[in-house]
Write a protein that holds these residues in place. Structure first.
Motif, PDB file in Angstrom:
ATOM      1  N   LEU A 286       0.811  -1.213   0.000  1.00 50.59           N
ATOM      2  CA  LEU A 286       0.000   0.000   0.000  1.00 50.59           C
ATOM      3  C   LEU A 286       0.845   1.263   0.000  1.00 50.59           C
ATOM      4  N   GLY A 287       2.152   1.091   0.008  1.00 50.58           N
ATOM      5  CA  GLY A 287       3.048   2.241  -0.045  1.00 50.58           C
ATOM      6  C   GLY A 287       3.486   2.768   1.310  1.00 50.58           C
ATOM      7  N   PHE A 288       3.200   2.020   2.363  1.00 53.29           N
ATOM      8  CA  PHE A 288       3.580   2.462   3.699  1.00 53.29           C
ATOM      9  C   PHE A 288       4.801   1.681   4.184  1.00 53.29           C
ATOM     10  N   SER A 289       5.489   2.262   5.134  1.00 53.11           N
ATOM     11  CA  SER A 289       6.619   1.583   5.752  1.00 53.11           C
ATOM     12  C   SER A 289       6.119   0.749   6.922  1.00 53.11           C
ATOM     13  N   ALA A 290       6.305  -0.549   6.852  1.00 49.38           N
ATOM     14  CA  ALA A 290       5.787  -1.449   7.877  1.00 49.38           C
ATOM     15  C   ALA A 290       6.616  -1.348   9.150  1.00 49.38           C
ATOM     16  N   PRO A 291       5.966  -1.183  10.290  1.00 45.89           N
ATOM     17  CA  PRO A 291       6.708  -1.128  11.559  1.00 45.89           C
ATOM     18  C   PRO A 291       7.230  -2.502  11.956  1.00 45.89           C
ATOM     19  N   GLN A 292       8.184  -2.522  12.841  1.00 51.76           N
ATOM     20  CA  GLN A 292       8.749  -3.774  13.344  1.00 51.76           C
ATOM     21  C   GLN A 292       7.907  -4.259  14.529  1.00 51.76           C
ATOM     22  N   PHE A 293       6.837  -4.976  14.232  1.00 48.67           N
ATOM     23  CA  PHE A 293       5.913  -5.389  15.277  1.00 48.67           C
ATOM     24  C   PHE A 293       6.575  -6.302  16.306  1.00 48.67           C
ATOM     25  N   LEU A 294       7.426  -7.200  15.855  1.00 45.71           N
ATOM     26  CA  LEU A 294       7.980  -8.226  16.753  1.00 45.71           C
ATOM     27  C   LEU A 294       9.132  -7.729  17.606  1.00 45.71           C
ATOM     28  N   THR A 295       9.799  -6.693  17.167  1.00 44.22           N
ATOM     29  CA  THR A 295      10.997  -6.239  17.886  1.00 44.22           C
ATOM     30  C   THR A 295      10.850  -4.856  18.501  1.00 44.22           C
ATOM     31  N   SER A 296       9.798  -4.130  18.152  1.00 48.43           N
ATOM     32  CA  SER A 296       9.618  -2.781  18.686  1.00 48.43           C
ATOM     33  C   SER A 296       8.857  -2.837  20.014  1.00 48.43           C
ATOM     34  N   PRO A 297       9.431  -2.291  21.093  1.00 46.69           N
ATOM     35  CA  PRO A 297       8.720  -2.283  22.383  1.00 46.69           C
ATOM     36  C   PRO A 297       7.410  -1.516  22.323  1.00 46.69           C
ATOM     37  N   GLY A 298       7.335  -0.494  21.477  1.00 43.02           N
ATOM     38  CA  GLY A 298       6.125   0.305  21.395  1.00 43.02           C
ATOM     39  C   GLY A 298       4.954  -0.415  20.760  1.00 43.02           C
ATOM     40  N   TRP A 299       5.226  -1.455  19.962  1.00 44.52           N
ATOM     41  CA  TRP A 299       4.167  -2.184  19.274  1.00 44.52           C
ATOM     42  C   TRP A 299       3.796  -3.483  19.970  1.00 44.52           C
ATOM     43  N   PHE A 300       4.563  -3.910  20.958  1.00 47.66           N
ATOM     44  CA  PHE A 300       4.324  -5.234  21.538  1.00 47.66           C
ATOM     45  C   PHE A 300       2.949  -5.328  22.195  1.00 47.66           C
ATOM     46  N   LYS A 301       2.585  -4.344  23.007  1.00 45.65           N
ATOM     47  CA  LYS A 301       1.317  -4.405  23.731  1.00 45.65           C
ATOM     48  C   LYS A 301       0.126  -4.402  22.780  1.00 45.65           C
ATOM     49  N   THR A 302       0.209  -3.592  21.734  1.00 39.37           N
ATOM     50  CA  THR A 302      -0.870  -3.573  20.743  1.00 39.37           C
ATOM     51  C   THR A 302      -0.977  -4.917  20.038  1.00 39.37           C
ATOM     52  N   MET A 303       0.156  -5.483  19.653  1.00 41.07           N
ATOM     53  CA  MET A 303       0.159  -6.788  18.998  1.00 41.07           C
ATOM     54  C   MET A 303      -0.417  -7.857  19.915  1.00 41.07           C
ATOM     55  N   TYR A 304      -0.025  -7.833  21.178  1.00 39.67           N
ATOM     56  CA  TYR A 304      -0.505  -8.826  22.136  1.00 39.67           C
ATOM     57  C   TYR A 304      -2.002  -8.698  22.373  1.00 39.67           C
ATOM     58  N   VAL A 305      -2.483  -7.476  22.579  1.00 43.90           N
ATOM     59  CA  VAL A 305      -3.885  -7.253  22.914  1.00 43.90           C
ATOM     60  C   VAL A 305      -4.797  -7.588  21.741  1.00 43.90           C
ATOM     61  N   PHE A 306      -4.483  -7.090  20.554  1.00 46.14           N
ATOM     62  CA  PHE A 306      -5.375  -7.295  19.413  1.00 46.14           C
ATOM     63  C   PHE A 306      -5.371  -8.752  18.943  1.00 46.14           C
ATOM     64  N   SER A 307      -4.258  -9.440  19.076  1.00 48.93           N
ATOM     65  CA  SER A 307      -4.264 -10.870  18.753  1.00 48.93           C
ATOM     66  C   SER A 307      -5.106 -11.640  19.760  1.00 48.93           C
ATOM     67  N   GLY A 308      -5.075 -11.227  21.023  1.00 49.67           N
ATOM     68  CA  GLY A 308      -5.919 -11.866  22.028  1.00 49.67           C
ATOM     69  C   GLY A 308      -7.388 -11.585  21.810  1.00 49.67           C
ATOM     70  N   VAL A 309      -7.716 -10.360  21.385  1.00 47.73           N
ATOM     71  CA  VAL A 309      -9.108 -10.019  21.086  1.00 47.73           C
ATOM     72  C   VAL A 309      -9.609 -10.845  19.912  1.00 47.73           C
ATOM     73  N   TRP A 310      -8.787 -10.968  18.873  1.00 47.71           N
ATOM     74  CA  TRP A 310      -9.175 -11.775  17.718  1.00 47.71           C
ATOM     75  C   TRP A 310      -9.433 -13.231  18.110  1.00 47.71           C
TER      76      TRP A 310
END
Length: 315
Positions: free
Chosen positions: A161-185
């Motif tokens: 889509l032309g965006f720069s993908a964040p480092q979900f697995l290694t970025s401390p700022g994205w870990f909580k969002t990744m954990y929470v939304f995967s749990g919600v799903w």
């Protein structure tokens, strides 16, 4: 003399009636016996080992031979440099998960209740229920595969889509969002079941009367369905608040790495690491006991607040 002799007879009569009722309903007692012995053996029996939180436990000396140290392990944990980081990570993940994960099953249940029975409704319910049956290990593997920087499906979709993908697995700022939304799903669809059960008890006559009065579908949901769900919502909220510090360590441990450790290390993973990896049995037990006591206090406090404001408390 009559007064003295009458009391033992009344006690014996009460005991006989109790045993008579037990004998009359012996099938029910056999039915609950497995659950009773399960909790007795695996939940209440191990509580004897809590005493090592107040001892310098050495396995070779056993429970009785180990030296009492009082609250030394608790003081050591409170004074440690990582105490506030662990507490903040645990609370932030729990509150984040509660804020996102608690209302979504309610919204889904209200939406499912408004859809007519048919293929579409069954399909959507099956799709939302299915992730609940995926094991934690498989779920963590799927998250790592989808979010892999090299060949992750979600990463490629974002970059396409032309965006720069964040480092979900290694970025401390994205870990909580990744954990929470995967749990919600994974759990949102399964969580709708109890709310749908509550909605099934709504009197159809209320909706019929509301339709005659000219109420829209949204108004019927707001004034009939939501008030029906409030007792169930209140009980589940109390239970969730009672487990505010009980963030499961399994998925966090599987997704944790040295780069996101600053935001992913919680009390449960610290207990696992200090107890099983570093063999600090007394210290890890003290930390786990602190966690349980705080959860118990939160449960009682929230229940008392709800009890004073409504009738939908646990006790």
């Amino acid at each position: 003399m009559r007064t003295v002799n009458s009391e033992p007879k009344e006690k014996r009569k009460g005991r006989n009636e109790t045993w008579k009722k037990i004998w009359q309903n012996w099938e029910l007692y056999i039915f609950i016996a497995p659950a009773f012995f399960y909790f007795l053996i695996f939940s209440y029996g191990p509580m004897y080992g809590i005493q090592i939180a107040f001892k310098n436990y050495i396995p070779s000396k056993g429970y009785f031979g180990s030296e009492w140290v009082g609250f030394d392990h608790f003081i050591r944990f409170f004074n440690s440099y990582y105490f506030w980081d662990l507490l903040w990570n645990t609370l932030s993940i729990s509150l984040y998960e509660l804020a996102i994960g608690f209302p979504i099953p309610i919204i889904l249940a209200l939406a499912f209740n408004e859809v007519k029975d048919g293929f579409f409704k069954r399909l959507v319910q099956t799709v939302t229920y299915a992730p609940h049956f995926i094991s934690v290990v498989v779920m963590a593997g799927m998250i790592i595969t989808f979010l892999s920087p090299s060949n992750g499906m979600i990463i490629h979709a974002i970059e396409s889509l032309g965006f720069s993908a964040p480092q979900f697995l290694t970025s401390p700022g994205w870990f909580k969002t990744m954990y929470v939304f995967s749990g919600v799903w994974q759990s949102a669809g399964w969580g709708t079941i109890i709310y749908l059960a509550a909605l099934s008890g709504v009197d159809p006559g209320l909706h019929e009367a509301a339709i005659i009065d000219g109420a829209s579908r949204f108004q019927r949901v707001r004034h009939i369905n939501i008030p029906t769900l409030i007792p169930t919502m209140t009980i589940l909220l109390i239970l969730n608040m009672g487990g505010l510090l009980s963030v499961g360590f399994e998925k966090i441990l599987l997704l944790q790495n040295s780069l996101n450790m600053s935001s992913s290390d919680v009390i449960s993973t610290f207990v696992y690491r200090s107890g099983l990896v570093d063999a600090q049995y007394s210290f890890s037990t003290a930390v786990g006991l602190f966690n349980s006591i705080v959860n118990c206090i939160l449960l009682i406090t929230v229940n008392q607040i709800v009890r004073r404001t409504s009738e939908n408390s646990l006790w």
